[in-house]
Design an enzyme around this catalytic site. Structure first.
Site, PDB file in Angstrom:
ATOM      1  N   LYS A  70       0.808  -1.225   0.000  1.00 45.72           N
ATOM      2  CA  LYS A  70       0.000   0.000   0.000  1.00 45.72           C
ATOM      3  C   LYS A  70       0.839   1.272   0.000  1.00 45.72           C
ATOM      4  CE  LYS A  70      -4.461  -1.446   1.746  1.00 45.72           C
ATOM      5  NZ  LYS A  70      -4.261  -2.879   2.094  1.00 45.72           N
ATOM      6  N   GLU A 116      -9.715   7.554   4.153  1.00 51.97           N
ATOM      7  CA  GLU A 116     -10.599   6.709   4.947  1.00 51.97           C
ATOM      8  C   GLU A 116      -9.965   5.341   5.004  1.00 51.97           C
ATOM      9  OE1 GLU A 116     -11.627   6.940   1.631  1.00 51.97           O
ATOM     10  OE2 GLU A 116     -11.550   4.785   1.253  1.00 51.97           O
ATOM     11  N   SER A 144       1.402  -9.943  -1.196  1.00 53.22           N
ATOM     12  CA  SER A 144       1.099  -8.520  -1.001  1.00 53.22           C
ATOM     13  C   SER A 144       1.493  -7.969   0.365  1.00 53.22           C
ATOM     14  CB  SER A 144      -0.390  -8.267  -1.247  1.00 53.22           C
ATOM     15  OG  SER A 144      -1.186  -9.099  -0.420  1.00 53.22           O
TER      16      SER A 144
END
Ligand SMILES: *Cc1c(COP(=O)(O)O)cnc(C)c1O
Length: 393
Positions: free
Chosen positions: A89, A111, A377
């Site tokens: 991310k 958010e 990931s």
């Protein structure tokens, strides 16, 4: 057929920007500038340097020998779990914060559901010394206490969303409301290939470093740039988009997208969006999403918080509808067992999201000289309590 976004912001029939009139100036400012700014060599140099020295890129492409023997094929793991903050991310939040700075923004909002994107955003705000406000459903704040603590340590303000089901979509509504009220100085960092155009394309471009590195690394290890398979889990779809990006137009590379079946695709408790989804609008984008017959968004379920999203990015909706990618749904039980198996076989404890991708190895048949790249990931530290409860460790 093209699998990239067109000038109007669509992937096939999916995508676009379905936003309130009041948000139009913010999104339009971004749309007009994102390609120009990110193509600037100075921007690219700064992005590349931070990816190298701060995130720790390139992440290794690791040949998993024991796994490869077991499945009688060549399995490589792309180690996004080794990125700073523990997952892919941060590739995206670094890109977006550099863009925000160049647009002259002083205040960052985001958010978050499980808190992973909130942490990645708070991290880059600390890095740049920018104010950071993260909206999070009140229920999620209670469920994800360690990530809330991380965000606070990093200097972010975590604002509870108190309306509706007090989870991700309510936090999204609050963030959008904030952005409408603060159009000049505020930048909204979205955490996956979702949201109105140009977000899906922009996030895919920032994450595309994953497949760029895979090409270079495979050339070195196998003497060819292209694998036969790329496998990635899909929540909103950003790690998968990054792992597929430079292979999208090469039909010899098979793309496998792994969704969360939760307790089973037909159990009513799942997040298998592509199979169960119907066309609709979520988060400002026309895509496939899970909904009731009268169009209410259904609460998704998966044991992994990062796959627990009722929609999927428009690129993935198009990859599904066009048949370019094969979608497979994996249950909680399969993923959890793989979390344990990978730990024991390779000494790597994966995020539960990533563990879903491994379960595909039991569902498919590979040839001995196939090159299979599996995008790992994230790492499993954040999921330790879930592993402890599930396996009574
Ligand atoms: C957030 C997350 C995902 C799901 O998000 P995508 O946008 O689909 O990549 C997958 N794996 C990990 C480790 C995550 O933190």
């Amino acid at each position: 057929m093209s699998y990239n976004v067109n000038e109007k912001g669509y992937y096939g029939e999916f995508g676009g920007a379905y936003i309130p009139e009041m948000l139009y100036p913010n999104v339009e400012e971004l749309r007009q500038n994102y390609l120009k700014i990110t193509a600037d060599p100075e921007f690219q140099a700064e992005f590349d340097l931070l990816l190298k020295d701060y995130v720790g890129r390139p992440t290794p492409l690791y040949f998993a020998e024991r796994l490869s023997k077991k499945y009688n094929t060549k399995i490589y793991l792309k180690r996004e779990d080794l990125c700073h903050t523990g997952a892919h991310k941060v590739n995206n939040t670094i890109g977006q914060i550099l863009l925000a700075k160049r647009l002259g923004k002083k205040r960052i909002i985001a958010e978050t559901g499980a808190g992973q994107h909130g942490v990645a955003t708070a991290t880059v705000c600390a890095l740049m010394g920018l104010e950071c406000i993260v909206y999070m459903g009140e229920i999620d704040i209670k469920r994800q206490a360690p990530n809330v603590a991380r965000m606070k340590m990093l200097g972010a303000e975590v604002r509870p969303a108190l309306s509706g089901s007090k989870t991700l979509k309510d936090a999204t509504n609050e963030a959008i409301r904030d952005w409408i009220n603060n159009p000049i100085d505020t930048y909204y960092i979205i955490g996956s290939v979702v949201g109105p155009h140009p977000y899906p394309d922009m996030v895919a471009r920032f994450q595309s470093v994953i497949s760029k590195e895979i090409k270079t690394q495979l050339l070195e290890k196998e003497g060819r740039e292209n694998p036969d398979y790329v496998i990635a889990c899909v929540g909103g779809g950003s790690n998968a988009a990054g792992a597929y990006y430079h292979f999208l137009d090469n039909p010899d590379v098979n793309l496998i997208a792994v969704e969360a079946a939760g307790l089973g695709v037909d159990s009513g408790e799942s997040a298998a969006t592509s199979v169960l989804g119907k066309i609709g609008i979520i988060h400002g984008s026309k895509t496939l999403l899970m909904q009731t017959p009268d169009g209410q968004i259904t609460e998704p379920y998966s044991i992994s918080a990062g796959l627990d999203y009722p929609g999927v990015g428009p690129m993935h909706a198009h990859l599904f509808a066009s048949g370019r990618a094969k979608f497979i749904a994996i249950t909680d039980e399969q993923a959890m067992n793989w979390g344990l198996q990978l730990s024991k076989m390779e000494g790597i404890i994966p995020a539960i999201e990533s563990a879903h991708a491994f379960a595909v190895l039991d569902e498919m048949k590979f040839q001995p000289d196939d090159v299979v790249v599996l995008n790992l990931s994230g790492r499993g530290d954040k999921d330790l309590n879930t592993y402890i409860d599930y396996f009574k460790l």
